[in-house]
Motif scaffolding. Structure first.
Motif, PDB file in Angstrom:
ATOM      1  N   GLY A 158      10.091   9.543  -8.456  1.00 47.96           N
ATOM      2  CA  GLY A 158       8.856   9.994  -9.080  1.00 47.96           C
ATOM      3  C   GLY A 158       8.110   8.933  -9.857  1.00 47.96           C
ATOM      4  O   GLY A 158       7.014   9.191 -10.369  1.00 47.96           O
ATOM      5  N   ALA A 159       8.677   7.739  -9.979  1.00 46.51           N
ATOM      6  CA  ALA A 159       8.023   6.659 -10.715  1.00 46.51           C
ATOM      7  C   ALA A 159       8.600   5.334 -10.253  1.00 46.51           C
ATOM      8  O   ALA A 159       9.709   5.276  -9.718  1.00 46.51           O
ATOM      9  N   GLY A 160       7.855   4.279 -10.476  1.00 47.48           N
ATOM     10  CA  GLY A 160       8.316   2.947 -10.120  1.00 47.48           C
ATOM     11  C   GLY A 160       7.386   2.258  -9.137  1.00 47.48           C
ATOM     12  O   GLY A 160       6.509   2.882  -8.538  1.00 47.48           O
ATOM     13  N   GLN A 161       7.574   0.976  -8.976  1.00 46.86           N
ATOM     14  CA  GLN A 161       6.730   0.202  -8.072  1.00 46.86           C
ATOM     15  C   GLN A 161       7.057   0.544  -6.623  1.00 46.86           C
ATOM     16  O   GLN A 161       8.218   0.617  -6.240  1.00 46.86           O
ATOM     17  N   ARG A 162       6.013   0.708  -5.834  1.00 45.60           N
ATOM     18  CA  ARG A 162       6.164   1.092  -4.433  1.00 45.60           C
ATOM     19  C   ARG A 162       5.770  -0.052  -3.506  1.00 45.60           C
ATOM     20  O   ARG A 162       4.905  -0.858  -3.845  1.00 45.60           O
ATOM     21  N   LEU A 163       6.397  -0.079  -2.343  1.00 45.99           N
ATOM     22  CA  LEU A 163       6.073  -1.118  -1.369  1.00 45.99           C
ATOM     23  C   LEU A 163       4.694  -0.883  -0.772  1.00 45.99           C
ATOM     24  O   LEU A 163       3.874  -1.795  -0.705  1.00 45.99           O
ATOM     25  N   PHE A 164       4.420   0.344  -0.325  1.00 47.71           N
ATOM     26  CA  PHE A 164       3.134   0.669   0.285  1.00 47.71           C
ATOM     27  C   PHE A 164       2.303   1.440  -0.741  1.00 47.71           C
ATOM     28  O   PHE A 164       2.597   2.589  -1.049  1.00 47.71           O
ATOM     29  N   GLU A 165       1.278   0.788  -1.243  1.00 48.68           N
ATOM     30  CA  GLU A 165       0.455   1.397  -2.271  1.00 48.68           C
ATOM     31  C   GLU A 165      -0.947   1.647  -1.747  1.00 48.68           C
ATOM     32  O   GLU A 165      -1.366   1.106  -0.715  1.00 48.68           O
ATOM     33  N   GLU A 166      -1.699   2.460  -2.464  1.00 48.00           N
ATOM     34  CA  GLU A 166      -3.077   2.734  -2.095  1.00 48.00           C
ATOM     35  C   GLU A 166      -3.880   1.436  -2.044  1.00 48.00           C
ATOM     36  O   GLU A 166      -3.740   0.572  -2.915  1.00 48.00           O
ATOM     37  N   GLY A 167      -4.689   1.300  -1.009  1.00 47.96           N
ATOM     38  CA  GLY A 167      -5.492   0.095  -0.873  1.00 47.96           C
ATOM     39  C   GLY A 167      -4.904  -0.944   0.062  1.00 47.96           C
ATOM     40  O   GLY A 167      -5.492  -1.999   0.271  1.00 47.96           O
ATOM     41  N   GLY A 168      -3.737  -0.646   0.640  1.00 50.81           N
ATOM     42  CA  GLY A 168      -3.124  -1.581   1.565  1.00 50.81           C
ATOM     43  C   GLY A 168      -3.867  -1.633   2.894  1.00 50.81           C
ATOM     44  O   GLY A 168      -4.717  -0.786   3.196  1.00 50.81           O
ATOM     45  N   LEU A 169      -3.546  -2.631   3.703  1.00 51.94           N
ATOM     46  CA  LEU A 169      -4.184  -2.800   5.002  1.00 51.94           C
ATOM     47  C   LEU A 169      -3.678  -1.735   5.970  1.00 51.94           C
ATOM     48  O   LEU A 169      -2.466  -1.641   6.209  1.00 51.94           O
ATOM     49  N   PRO A 170      -4.559  -0.910   6.560  1.00 51.92           N
ATOM     50  CA  PRO A 170      -4.102   0.090   7.536  1.00 51.92           C
ATOM     51  C   PRO A 170      -3.425  -0.606   8.718  1.00 51.92           C
ATOM     52  O   PRO A 170      -4.000  -1.507   9.332  1.00 51.92           O
ATOM     53  N   THR A 171      -2.218  -0.173   9.033  1.00 51.58           N
ATOM     54  CA  THR A 171      -1.424  -0.847  10.062  1.00 51.58           C
ATOM     55  C   THR A 171      -0.607   0.171  10.840  1.00 51.58           C
ATOM     56  O   THR A 171      -0.038   1.092  10.263  1.00 51.58           O
ATOM     57  N   SER A 172      -0.532  -0.018  12.149  1.00 52.36           N
ATOM     58  CA  SER A 172       0.364   0.766  12.992  1.00 52.36           C
ATOM     59  C   SER A 172       1.622  -0.036  13.277  1.00 52.36           C
ATOM     60  O   SER A 172       1.564  -1.273  13.372  1.00 52.36           O
ATOM     61  N   PHE A 173       2.739   0.668  13.430  1.00 50.36           N
ATOM     62  CA  PHE A 173       4.013   0.003  13.651  1.00 50.36           C
ATOM     63  C   PHE A 173       4.720   0.577  14.868  1.00 50.36           C
ATOM     64  O   PHE A 173       4.537   1.743  15.222  1.00 50.36           O
ATOM     65  N   GLU A 174       5.549  -0.252  15.465  1.00 48.21           N
ATOM     66  CA  GLU A 174       6.447   0.181  16.534  1.00 48.21           C
ATOM     67  C   GLU A 174       7.870   0.168  15.995  1.00 48.21           C
ATOM     68  O   GLU A 174       8.306  -0.822  15.394  1.00 48.21           O
ATOM     69  N   LEU A 175       8.580   1.276  16.184  1.00 48.91           N
ATOM     70  CA  LEU A 175       9.980   1.351  15.767  1.00 48.91           C
ATOM     71  C   LEU A 175      10.838   0.607  16.793  1.00 48.91           C
ATOM     72  O   LEU A 175      10.861   0.958  17.966  1.00 48.91           O
ATOM     73  N   THR A 176      11.558  -0.414  16.344  1.00 48.83           N
ATOM     74  CA  THR A 176      12.375  -1.211  17.258  1.00 48.83           C
ATOM     75  C   THR A 176      13.870  -1.016  17.039  1.00 48.83           C
ATOM     76  O   THR A 176      14.679  -1.495  17.835  1.00 48.83           O
ATOM     77  N   GLY A 177      14.250  -0.322  15.975  1.00 47.26           N
ATOM     78  CA  GLY A 177      15.663  -0.056  15.729  1.00 47.26           C
ATOM     79  C   GLY A 177      15.826   0.996  14.661  1.00 47.26           C
ATOM     80  O   GLY A 177      15.005   1.102  13.750  1.00 47.26           O
ATOM     81  N   SER A 178      16.892   1.807  14.777  1.00 42.84           N
ATOM     82  CA  SER A 178      17.108   2.870  13.806  1.00 42.84           C
ATOM     83  C   SER A 178      18.576   3.252  13.770  1.00 42.84           C
ATOM     84  O   SER A 178      19.240   3.310  14.808  1.00 42.84           O
ATOM     85  N   SER A 179      19.085   3.483  12.568  1.00 46.86           N
ATOM     86  CA  SER A 179      20.466   3.929  12.416  1.00 46.86           C
ATOM     87  C   SER A 179      20.600   4.631  11.070  1.00 46.86           C
ATOM     88  O   SER A 179      19.694   4.582  10.232  1.00 46.86           O
ATOM     89  N   THR A 180      21.731   5.308  10.889  1.00 45.60           N
ATOM     90  CA  THR A 180      22.000   6.007   9.637  1.00 45.60           C
ATOM     91  C   THR A 180      23.395   5.654   9.157  1.00 45.60           C
ATOM     92  O   THR A 180      24.342   5.636   9.950  1.00 45.60           O
ATOM     93  N   THR A 181      23.532   5.374   7.875  1.00 50.36           N
ATOM     94  CA  THR A 181      24.835   5.017   7.333  1.00 50.36           C
ATOM     95  C   THR A 181      25.620   6.259   6.934  1.00 50.36           C
ATOM     96  O   THR A 181      25.094   7.372   6.920  1.00 50.36           O
ATOM     97  N   GLU A 182      26.869   6.048   6.576  1.00 47.64           N
ATOM     98  CA  GLU A 182      27.747   7.148   6.196  1.00 47.64           C
ATOM     99  C   GLU A 182      27.222   7.934   4.994  1.00 47.64           C
ATOM    100  O   GLU A 182      27.412   9.149   4.893  1.00 47.64           O
ATOM    101  N   ALA A 183      26.552   7.259   4.081  1.00 44.25           N
ATOM    102  CA  ALA A 183      26.056   7.910   2.869  1.00 44.25           C
ATOM    103  C   ALA A 183      24.673   8.521   3.056  1.00 44.25           C
ATOM    104  O   ALA A 183      24.104   9.078   2.119  1.00 44.25           O
ATOM    105  N   GLY A 184      24.126   8.416   4.261  1.00 45.20           N
ATOM    106  CA  GLY A 184      22.840   9.048   4.531  1.00 45.20           C
ATOM    107  C   GLY A 184      21.639   8.144   4.386  1.00 45.20           C
ATOM    108  O   GLY A 184      20.493   8.630   4.372  1.00 45.20           O
ATOM    109  N   THR A 185      21.840   6.840   4.300  1.00 46.45           N
ATOM    110  CA  THR A 185      20.727   5.907   4.252  1.00 46.45           C
ATOM    111  C   THR A 185      20.168   5.723   5.661  1.00 46.45           C
ATOM    112  O   THR A 185      20.909   5.426   6.597  1.00 46.45           O
ATOM    113  N   ALA A 186      18.866   5.906   5.808  1.00 47.88           N
ATOM    114  CA  ALA A 186      18.201   5.723   7.103  1.00 47.88           C
ATOM    115  C   ALA A 186      17.656   4.298   7.175  1.00 47.88           C
ATOM    116  O   ALA A 186      16.857   3.895   6.324  1.00 47.88           O
ATOM    117  N   ILE A 187      18.090   3.557   8.174  1.00 51.85           N
ATOM    118  CA  ILE A 187      17.667   2.168   8.340  1.00 51.85           C
ATOM    119  C   ILE A 187      16.702   2.090   9.516  1.00 51.85           C
ATOM    120  O   ILE A 187      17.053   2.422  10.648  1.00 51.85           O
TER     121      ILE A 187
END
Length: 205
Positions: A158-187
């Protein structure tokens, strides 16, 4: 060299102080250390693999100082993170540092976009950014990051510095890899592919 960004973020996009309570309290942030309960072997394997591809590091001043205060104390040459951070070239973007004492470190204080573009032209595999939110945002505005490794943790702050903030450059991305760790972290690994396209359901189909 390809510029890659690896960063830890919460579900609501916060990237500030993942590793400790006192890591970064700027802006009155009091929730540092939110990553630690989710650190697991899957996270470690992914991070080790990332560091196995690095030829140089590009860091913002704050991240550099956090790293320089810790990693030189880790002297195990078999540690895949410490051995590379302590020995490979490190480029530190800062307008306040006159010099960087950590082994093999160089301060970049001039035109950041121009200097980073020059580094990209050097031979090698990956020029890696870790954390360094302010630097990352500057480079994102100029399409200088070639790949994003986002480790998304199952927590909302709910607070803190964010990577993608308002005013950033609009960009589309392609997902090239995805996995999930045992603790539920999505990579997720993403590659930017240009500007977004905009359509309307029922009208553009």
């Amino acid at each position: 060299m390809k510029i890659t960004l690896t960063t830890f973020v919460t579900l609501d996009g916060v990237m500030q102080a993942p590793g400790g309570r006192e890591e970064d309290t700027s802006g009155g942030f009091e929730q540092g250390g939110w990553l630690v309960p989710f650190a697991d072997e899957g996270m470690g394997r992914f991070v080790d693999a990332v560091f196995g591809r690095v030829d140089a590091f590009l860091l913002g001043r704050r991240t550099y100082e956090i790293f320089a205060g810790y990693w030189p104390k880790v002297t195990d040459e078999n540690d895949p993170v410490a051995s590379r951070l302590n020995n490979l070239p490190k480029y530190v973007v800062s307008t306040t540092l006159d010099k960087a004492d950590w082994n093999n470190s160089t301060v970049i204080s001039g035109n950041v976009v121009q200097e980073v573009s020059r580094l990209k032209e050097q031979p090698g595999r990956e020029l890696q950014i870790h954390g360094s939110g302010k630097l990352a945002k500057t480079l994102m505005r100029h399409d200088l990051i070639d790949e994003y490794n986002l480790l998304v943790y199952p927590v909302v702050l709910g607070a803190g510095q964010r990577l993608f903030e308002e005013g950033g450059l609009p960009t589309s991305f392609e997902l090239t890899g995805s996995s999930t760790t045992e603790a539920g972290t999505a990579i997720h690994t993403y590659r930017p592919v240009g500007r977004p396209e905009y359509r309307t359901f029922g009208l553009d189909q």
